[in-house]
Design an enzyme around this catalytic site. Structure first.
Site, PDB file in Angstrom:
ATOM      1  N   SER A  63       0.811  -1.229   0.000  1.00 34.22           N
ATOM      2  CA  SER A  63       0.000   0.000   0.000  1.00 34.22           C
ATOM      3  C   SER A  63       0.845   1.281   0.000  1.00 34.22           C
ATOM      4  O   SER A  63       0.726   2.133   0.877  1.00 34.22           O
ATOM      5  CB  SER A  63      -1.030   0.006   1.134  1.00 34.22           C
ATOM      6  OG  SER A  63      -0.629  -0.758   2.244  1.00 34.22           O
ATOM      7  N   ASN A 162       7.891   8.618 -10.910  1.00 35.28           N
ATOM      8  CA  ASN A 162       7.522   8.653  -9.489  1.00 35.28           C
ATOM      9  C   ASN A 162       8.457   7.802  -8.649  1.00 35.28           C
ATOM     10  O   ASN A 162       8.963   6.785  -9.104  1.00 35.28           O
ATOM     11  CB  ASN A 162       6.101   8.140  -9.306  1.00 35.28           C
ATOM     12  CG  ASN A 162       5.078   9.064  -9.954  1.00 35.28           C
ATOM     13  OD1 ASN A 162       5.252  10.279  -9.941  1.00 35.28           O
ATOM     14  ND2 ASN A 162       4.047   8.475 -10.529  1.00 35.28           N
ATOM     15  N   ASP A 329      20.110  18.007   1.114  1.00 42.62           N
ATOM     16  CA  ASP A 329      21.352  17.339   1.547  1.00 42.62           C
ATOM     17  C   ASP A 329      22.518  17.790   0.676  1.00 42.62           C
ATOM     18  O   ASP A 329      23.629  18.031   1.167  1.00 42.62           O
ATOM     19  CB  ASP A 329      21.251  15.817   1.403  1.00 42.62           C
ATOM     20  CG  ASP A 329      20.123  15.220   2.237  1.00 42.62           C
ATOM     21  OD1 ASP A 329      19.604  15.931   3.123  1.00 42.62           O
ATOM     22  OD2 ASP A 329      19.777  14.054   1.997  1.00 42.62           O
TER      23      ASP A 329
HETATM   24  N1  ATP Z   1      12.929  24.135  -8.516  1.00 42.69           N
HETATM   25  C1  ATP Z   1      14.205  24.421  -8.295  1.00 42.69           C
HETATM   26  N2  ATP Z   1      14.898  25.217  -9.139  1.00 42.69           N
HETATM   27  C2  ATP Z   1      16.179  25.519  -8.915  1.00 42.69           C
HETATM   28  N3  ATP Z   1      16.881  25.077  -7.882  1.00 42.69           N
HETATM   29  C3  ATP Z   1      16.272  24.282  -6.995  1.00 42.69           C
HETATM   30  C4  ATP Z   1      14.903  23.894  -7.146  1.00 42.69           C
HETATM   31  N4  ATP Z   1      14.580  23.085  -6.129  1.00 42.69           N
HETATM   32  C5  ATP Z   1      15.684  22.967  -5.368  1.00 42.69           C
HETATM   33  N5  ATP Z   1      16.722  23.680  -5.873  1.00 42.69           N
HETATM   34  C6  ATP Z   1      18.076  23.792  -5.326  1.00 42.69           C
HETATM   35  O1  ATP Z   1      18.180  22.998  -4.165  1.00 42.69           O
HETATM   36  C7  ATP Z   1      18.358  23.812  -2.995  1.00 42.69           C
HETATM   37  C8  ATP Z   1      17.597  23.223  -1.820  1.00 42.69           C
HETATM   38  O2  ATP Z   1      16.249  23.142  -2.221  1.00 42.69           O
HETATM   39  P1  ATP Z   1      15.045  23.131  -1.200  1.00 42.69           P
HETATM   40  O3  ATP Z   1      14.946  24.397  -0.434  1.00 42.69           O
HETATM   41  O4  ATP Z   1      13.865  22.689  -1.997  1.00 42.69           O
HETATM   42  O5  ATP Z   1      15.521  22.012  -0.211  1.00 42.69           O
HETATM   43  P2  ATP Z   1      14.656  20.908   0.489  1.00 42.69           P
HETATM   44  O6  ATP Z   1      13.225  21.262   0.398  1.00 42.69           O
HETATM   45  O7  ATP Z   1      15.202  20.725   1.817  1.00 42.69           O
HETATM   46  O8  ATP Z   1      14.985  19.651  -0.399  1.00 42.69           O
HETATM   47  P3  ATP Z   1      14.725  18.164  -0.035  1.00 42.69           P
HETATM   48  O9  ATP Z   1      14.075  18.134   1.325  1.00 42.69           O
HETATM   49  O10 ATP Z   1      13.824  17.712  -1.141  1.00 42.69           O
HETATM   50  O11 ATP Z   1      16.063  17.558  -0.081  1.00 42.69           O
HETATM   51  C9  ATP Z   1      17.919  25.186  -3.427  1.00 42.69           C
HETATM   52  O12 ATP Z   1      18.548  26.192  -2.652  1.00 42.69           O
HETATM   53  C10 ATP Z   1      18.353  25.215  -4.874  1.00 42.69           C
HETATM   54  O13 ATP Z   1      19.728  25.467  -4.962  1.00 42.69           O
HETATM   55  C1  NAG Z   2       2.902   8.972 -10.933  1.00 41.67           C
HETATM   56  O1  NAG Z   2       2.056   9.427  -9.905  1.00 41.67           O
HETATM   57  C2  NAG Z   2       0.989  10.217 -10.303  1.00 41.67           C
HETATM   58  C3  NAG Z   2       0.216  10.593  -9.077  1.00 41.67           C
HETATM   59  O2  NAG Z   2       1.052  10.858  -8.007  1.00 41.67           O
HETATM   60  C4  NAG Z   2       0.093   9.440 -11.302  1.00 41.67           C
HETATM   61  O3  NAG Z   2      -0.897  10.296 -11.809  1.00 41.67           O
HETATM   62  C5  NAG Z   2       0.953   8.901 -12.438  1.00 41.67           C
HETATM   63  O4  NAG Z   2       0.162   8.076 -13.252  1.00 41.67           O
HETATM   64  C6  NAG Z   2       2.108   8.103 -11.873  1.00 41.67           C
HETATM   65  N1  NAG Z   2       2.964   7.594 -12.955  1.00 41.67           N
HETATM   66  C7  NAG Z   2       3.365   6.326 -12.998  1.00 41.67           C
HETATM   67  C8  NAG Z   2       4.201   5.961 -14.177  1.00 41.67           C
HETATM   68  O5  NAG Z   2       3.073   5.507 -12.154  1.00 41.67           O
HETATM   69  C1  NAG Z   3      18.905  20.703   5.715  1.00 42.30           C
HETATM   70  O1  NAG Z   3      19.161  21.983   5.196  1.00 42.30           O
HETATM   71  C2  NAG Z   3      18.813  22.133   3.851  1.00 42.30           C
HETATM   72  C3  NAG Z   3      19.332  23.452   3.350  1.00 42.30           C
HETATM   73  O2  NAG Z   3      19.071  24.534   4.150  1.00 42.30           O
HETATM   74  C4  NAG Z   3      17.325  21.942   3.730  1.00 42.30           C
HETATM   75  O3  NAG Z   3      16.923  22.191   2.425  1.00 42.30           O
HETATM   76  C5  NAG Z   3      17.003  20.537   4.142  1.00 42.30           C
HETATM   77  O4  NAG Z   3      15.642  20.306   4.069  1.00 42.30           O
HETATM   78  C6  NAG Z   3      17.481  20.276   5.537  1.00 42.30           C
HETATM   79  N1  NAG Z   3      17.249  18.913   5.909  1.00 42.30           N
HETATM   80  C7  NAG Z   3      18.080  17.878   5.783  1.00 42.30           C
HETATM   81  C8  NAG Z   3      17.570  16.599   6.240  1.00 42.30           C
HETATM   82  O5  NAG Z   3      19.191  17.923   5.327  1.00 42.30           O
END
Ligand code: ATP
Ligand code: NAG
Ligand code: NAG
Ligand code: NAG
Length: 374
Positions: A63, A162, A329
């Site tokens: 699930s 996905n 990260d």
């Molecule tokens: N849509 C985007 N376009 C350009 N740069 C992006 C984008 N998304 C993420 N980044 C790059 O990644 C960095 C970290 O992104 P974000 O703030 O989304 O971190 P996050 O939400 O903690 O990411 P995750 O939890 O998915 O690892 C941003 O500062 C940027 O440099």
């Molecule tokens: C990916 O997920 C989205 C919904 O989250 C769904 O609409 C789409 O069909 C999914 N694609 C595949 C290849 O499973």
């Molecule tokens: C750590 O910091 C980054 C950058 O500020 C953030 O995008 C991220 O979500 C945080 N979390 C982890 C688990 O690294």
């Protein structure tokens, strides 16, 4: 220029290693006395990332939603073995902190083992694979190996574009200060470092280990960095977080985490720059360094610095974004690579944006052989 470098080298360090480097072509390294083994220390939850392209039946059986991030429950326990048996899997050394240290090492390239990593794993097959994978990334991983819990894993079940992530912390939760961090040979590695990084997630595992490292950093005027990691850390581990806060020199977080933190701290603002100012002003033990707060905002500017300035991220065409998991990260890893090379903060942020930009173009937290960043 060479003479200046040489003089800087003499001033910076009395040790023979540095002198011998100056007479070699790679003498530039001396300008950054930083790039020596074990100068960046990380501690956290090591997970073996197991990814595979799966089918809908597999998602349904457990699930799982096609796009999700969950913690494994009892009903998922068999998922990991089944994944390995049924599908062609790829393994990577994972977990937030280990990923960041890995990326910092990748940005630095040479020498190997600039990054050290501590965490807890099990004495099992996945543990052996994890050790091998960590070695391949040239990170000096020293795991506390115990046999009560199996090695932590994170399954990435991929269908099309996905991915459904299922994490099982298992052994990662069992890190013990007295069984590992306190041991003389391990503590020596901690002492060798000058930059420390621990993600907020580890507050759920061993606050006393974090405090021991944080105090060491503070007493020796070294850099202690931490990440808010998730809203639930700011909320449910608030007391532990605030116990460590006075030692934090560099605080990372994304906008969601920053907002959650502000709410818990009654900052009475949702403005990211205002939150950064207030977080910076929280009490601090080592008065020789002002706290630096770094908040990312996805595609929007990163907020950072003494004066809380904004720094634009690298532009990317949305159709080139493959998977933003691990962007945070990677950002931290790039930033740490700059800190450990004693680069100015604006260069650290550039390195962070570069490595985040590389990672979001790829599936999972993976990278090409070498960075293209100066
Ligand atoms: N849509 C985007 N376009 C350009 N740069 C992006 C984008 N998304 C993420 N980044 C790059 O990644 C960095 C970290 O992104 P974000 O703030 O989304 O971190 P996050 O939400 O903690 O990411 P995750 O939890 O998915 O690892 C941003 O500062 C940027 O440099
Ligand atoms: C990916 O997920 C989205 C919904 O989250 C769904 O609409 C789409 O069909 C999914 N694609 C595949 C290849 O499973
Ligand atoms: C750590 O910091 C980054 C950058 O500020 C953030 O995008 C991220 O979500 C945080 N979390 C982890 C688990 O690294
Ligand atoms: C920030 O990170 C959290 C995980 O801590 C994530 O759920 C959230 O979507 C991220 N926020 C943004 C704006 O990327």
């Amino acid at each position: 220029v060479l003479w200046r470098l040489f003089a800087a080298c003499l001033l910076a360090s009395q040790d023979q290693k540095c002198l011998s480097k100056t007479v070699q072509p790679c003498g530039w390294l001396c300008a950054h006395k930083a790039e020596t083994a074990n100068s960046l220390f990380g501690m956290g939850n090591p997970l073996l990332d197991i990814s595979a392209v799966v089918d809908k039946d597999f998602l349904d059986k457990y699930s799982l939603k096609p796009n999700d991030q969950i913690l494994a429950e009892d009903k998922h326990k068999a998922l990991f073995d089944e994944l390995v048996k049924k599908f062609k899997v790829e393994y990577h050394a994972g977990g937030a902190t280990q990923n960041s240290i890995k990326i910092a090492q990748w940005m630095i390239q040479e020498p190997h083992n600039v990054g050290t990593f501590f965490g807890c794993i099990g004495k099992d097959k996945f543990g052996e694979i994890l050790k091998q994978k960590a070695k391949e990334t040239h990170v000096d991983a020293h795991y506390y190996e115990q046999d009560e819990e199996p090695t932590g894993t994170c399954a990435a079940c991929i269908t099309g574009d996905n991915r459904s992530l299922v994490a099982n912390l298992a052994a990662a939760n069992c890190y013990k200060k007295e069984k590992h961090l306190d041991l003389e040979e391990n503590w020596k590695l901690v002492e060798k470092a000058r930059v420390y990084y621990i993600a907020g997630f580890f507050l759920t595992v061993s606050v006393e280990s974090i405090l021991k490292v944080a105090k060491h950093a503070s007493e020796n005027n070294k850099l202690f960095c931490m990440n808010l990691s998730a809203p639930f850390i700011c909320q449910f581990f608030k007391d532990s977080l605030m116990q460590v806060m006075p030692y934090i020199d560099v605080l990372f977080g994304n906008e969601t985490e920053a907002t959650a933190f502000a709410k818990e701290q009654d900052f009475e603002t949702e403005d990211i720059q205002e939150i950064a100012k207030k977080a910076q002003a929280l009490p601090k033990v080592n008065k020789k360094r002002q706290r630096i707060v770094v908040f990312t905002q996805g595609k929007d500017d990163t907020v950072m610095g003494d004066k809380i300035e904004t720094f634009p991220v690298l532009k990317i065409d949305p159709k080139d974004i493959v998977d933003t998991n691990g962007a945070g990260d990677a950002f931290v890893g790039g930033f740490l690579s700059g800190l450990v090379q004693e680069k100015p903060l604006d260069q650290c942020v550039k390195a962070a944006h570069y490595s985040a930009n590389v990672i979001i173009r790829r599936a999972g937290c993976t990278f090409p052989e070498k960075p293209d960043f100066k």
